[in-house]
Motif scaffolding. Sequence first.
Motif, PDB file in Angstrom:
ATOM      1  N   GLU A  41      51.866  17.079  18.688  1.00  0.00           N
ATOM      2  CA  GLU A  41      51.481  16.246  19.825  1.00  0.00           C
ATOM      3  C   GLU A  41      52.035  14.836  19.701  1.00  0.00           C
ATOM      4  O   GLU A  41      52.412  14.200  20.700  1.00  0.00           O
ATOM      5  N   PRO A  62      50.860  17.139  31.330  1.00  0.00           N
ATOM      6  CA  PRO A  62      49.769  17.962  31.864  1.00  0.00           C
ATOM      7  C   PRO A  62      49.374  17.466  33.250  1.00  0.00           C
ATOM      8  O   PRO A  62      49.288  16.262  33.490  1.00  0.00           O
ATOM      9  N   ASP A 119      46.441  18.043  34.855  1.00  0.00           N
ATOM     10  CA  ASP A 119      45.015  18.321  35.005  1.00  0.00           C
ATOM     11  C   ASP A 119      44.353  17.408  36.019  1.00  0.00           C
ATOM     12  O   ASP A 119      43.159  17.569  36.324  1.00  0.00           O
ATOM     13  N   VAL A 124      47.154  21.887  30.373  1.00  0.00           N
ATOM     14  CA  VAL A 124      47.072  21.149  29.113  1.00  0.00           C
ATOM     15  C   VAL A 124      48.480  20.933  28.586  1.00  0.00           C
ATOM     16  O   VAL A 124      49.444  21.488  29.118  1.00  0.00           O
ATOM     17  N   SER A 125      48.599  20.148  27.544  1.00  0.00           N
ATOM     18  CA  SER A 125      49.922  19.884  26.974  1.00  0.00           C
ATOM     19  C   SER A 125      50.511  21.165  26.397  1.00  0.00           C
ATOM     20  O   SER A 125      49.796  22.122  26.093  1.00  0.00           O
ATOM     21  N   THR A 181      49.065  22.012  22.920  1.00  0.00           N
ATOM     22  CA  THR A 181      47.732  22.605  23.015  1.00  0.00           C
ATOM     23  C   THR A 181      47.801  24.019  23.565  1.00  0.00           C
ATOM     24  O   THR A 181      47.127  24.923  23.073  1.00  0.00           O
ATOM     25  N   ALA A 182      48.613  24.222  24.587  1.00  0.00           N
ATOM     26  CA  ALA A 182      48.725  25.550  25.208  1.00  0.00           C
ATOM     27  C   ALA A 182      49.236  26.583  24.212  1.00  0.00           C
ATOM     28  O   ALA A 182      48.718  27.705  24.146  1.00  0.00           O
ATOM     29  N   GLN A 224      46.577  27.374  21.548  1.00  0.00           N
ATOM     30  CA  GLN A 224      45.423  28.115  22.060  1.00  0.00           C
ATOM     31  C   GLN A 224      45.790  29.438  22.709  1.00  0.00           C
ATOM     32  O   GLN A 224      44.914  30.252  23.002  1.00  0.00           O
TER      33      GLN A 224
END
Length: 608
Positions: free
Chosen positions: A236, A293, A295, A306-307, A310-311, A314
């Motif tokens: 990140e 993102p 959002d 999401v970034s 993060t994507a 997850q």
Amino acid sequence: MFYIFLFYYLMLSFSCAQDPVANLRQGRIIGIKVFTESTLTPIEVYYGIPYAIPPIGRHRFLAPVRHTGWERTFFARRIPPHCPCEEDPDNDNASEDCLFLNVWTPRPTEGVALPVVVLLYSESWTRGGTTLPCQELAGEGVVVVTMSYRLHLLAFFTLKSKSARGNLALLDQYLALVWIRDNIAAFGGNPATITLLGHSAGADSILYHLVSPRSTGLFHRAILMSPQYIWQAIDEKSTNNQTYRISQEIVRVLGCNDNGESDIINCLQTRPLSDIIALYPNKTWSKYLHPIPDDFLPDSEQFLPVSLVTALSQAKRKQKPIDLLLGTNDIDALNYNDETYAELNNLSPLHISKIADSRIIPKLLQMLSLGAAEDFPVLVKAIRWEYWNDVPQRLTNINEAIEKVAKLETSAKWDAGGALLAARIARIAARLYVYRYSQPGGVDLYGRYMNFSGATHGTNLVSLLGNPMIMQIARRLATADEKQISSLFRKIIINFIKHGYPVEDGKWRQYMVGDAHIYIISNGKYYKSYNNDVEFWLKYLPELSNLISKPDQTEQLALEQEESRLRGGVLAMCGVAVFLLLLLSVSAILLRRQHSRRYSVSDETLNS
């Protein structure tokens, strides 16, 4: 007059009968035919099919809108303009009205649907690339599609609102994929077997489509070739996304910041294109223009909730997971369109060595979040010892110096970064295969011959597209060696497009966490393990950084090493003493036996 009109009508009808025709939802379209070396069957080509209405005027900075179609026959015979970009070598052929795609198809027999491959290519998010001739690729029995998408400010300007949402490069690609799904059957393609193939920022684009809920179901396999922003999918901190801040500065610079948002957008949309392009040379801005993102939009309109980091962290395997092929080059860092290497090419080897120590290696350490600034000298020496241990004063060859710098940068960004990326996408892929393109020499994407010991950036894409690409960029025919590696590499890519695996003999194992198998693609019998490079950057260098950042541990380690050396010296001396005693004992025994033997002989002689 009537007969003249009739004559031209008949001539036009005869011409159209010779040219390929496709009937789309938008209307009738006529293309051209080209031939390749490998087959006598012509390839049908359709240039400049609009998939969205022109993003100009009140549509500037907005999400793309489907093209409504045309009433008359559309002649798709000319290469369309490309989107404006940074440092454009073909600026005369750039236009803000640029949302077009091109199709190459071998046109199969009736009732047979061919696999489809969609090429996404731009050098970066701000810089475009050369036009790709894809007839030889289509000659392998696939339908090939290329597309243009917005870049730079026209793509990533954002006010974090629906009227200026950003991410337009990805949304352009998304709408083009929807168009392909809906229309590719008219060109003999199968909408159920679509493969995305991306190079450079095109490969980064695929990562976003892999995690976007909007792109689900629009493609079924993916090939990522030399992702440009590989660490932004891993860490990140590497994203350093300042797109929103830069957008606000652009509003101020263009004098559009006096009123509310609607007035700002209206001001920007009515600005001449030249005013916006005049801002492109600002390297500080272009460096940080990236997807963000979204959002801030309603859930139903989000492309990237999401970034990317993060994507991917997850992400779970989908109900219908996608086969993935990930590949890099030996020296992917070596790209003369990159300002750093363009600068190095004009310097002496000694100066190149100094720049490596003062700029390039410290940037890599920052990318890896290794050590404080005061620790860099020690880490720089460790990296130089591993990759470039020559005495700087002895360097005489510029190319050799540039290659050493590029190899150490490649090992950090693409070897170590590629290993981390592969570990993440392996969790969401049905099957993941990883390769290293290692064919030395060849030409880059701008026709320059690259005389280095490994494959430089872009040579893999040139190899894939073969002789037409080399003729276009280098103005010559491909050599026998270039044709050989092109045939080998293209066969691998085509196998994956058609079947989901790159080779048929089973020698290419899937890439799995714990079994990081990398297939080497080269004409020669060449193989190199990249595990040492990965371990150096991701294991040994972080351990060294931790040690030098903690003085107490470093002193303790030094004391332990001194004690260890002392104990080792004592033990060595004891060993030598024992060895000498044993040698003395053996010598004494041998002397006694020899002495005894001499006496017995003498007695016998006397008795005789």
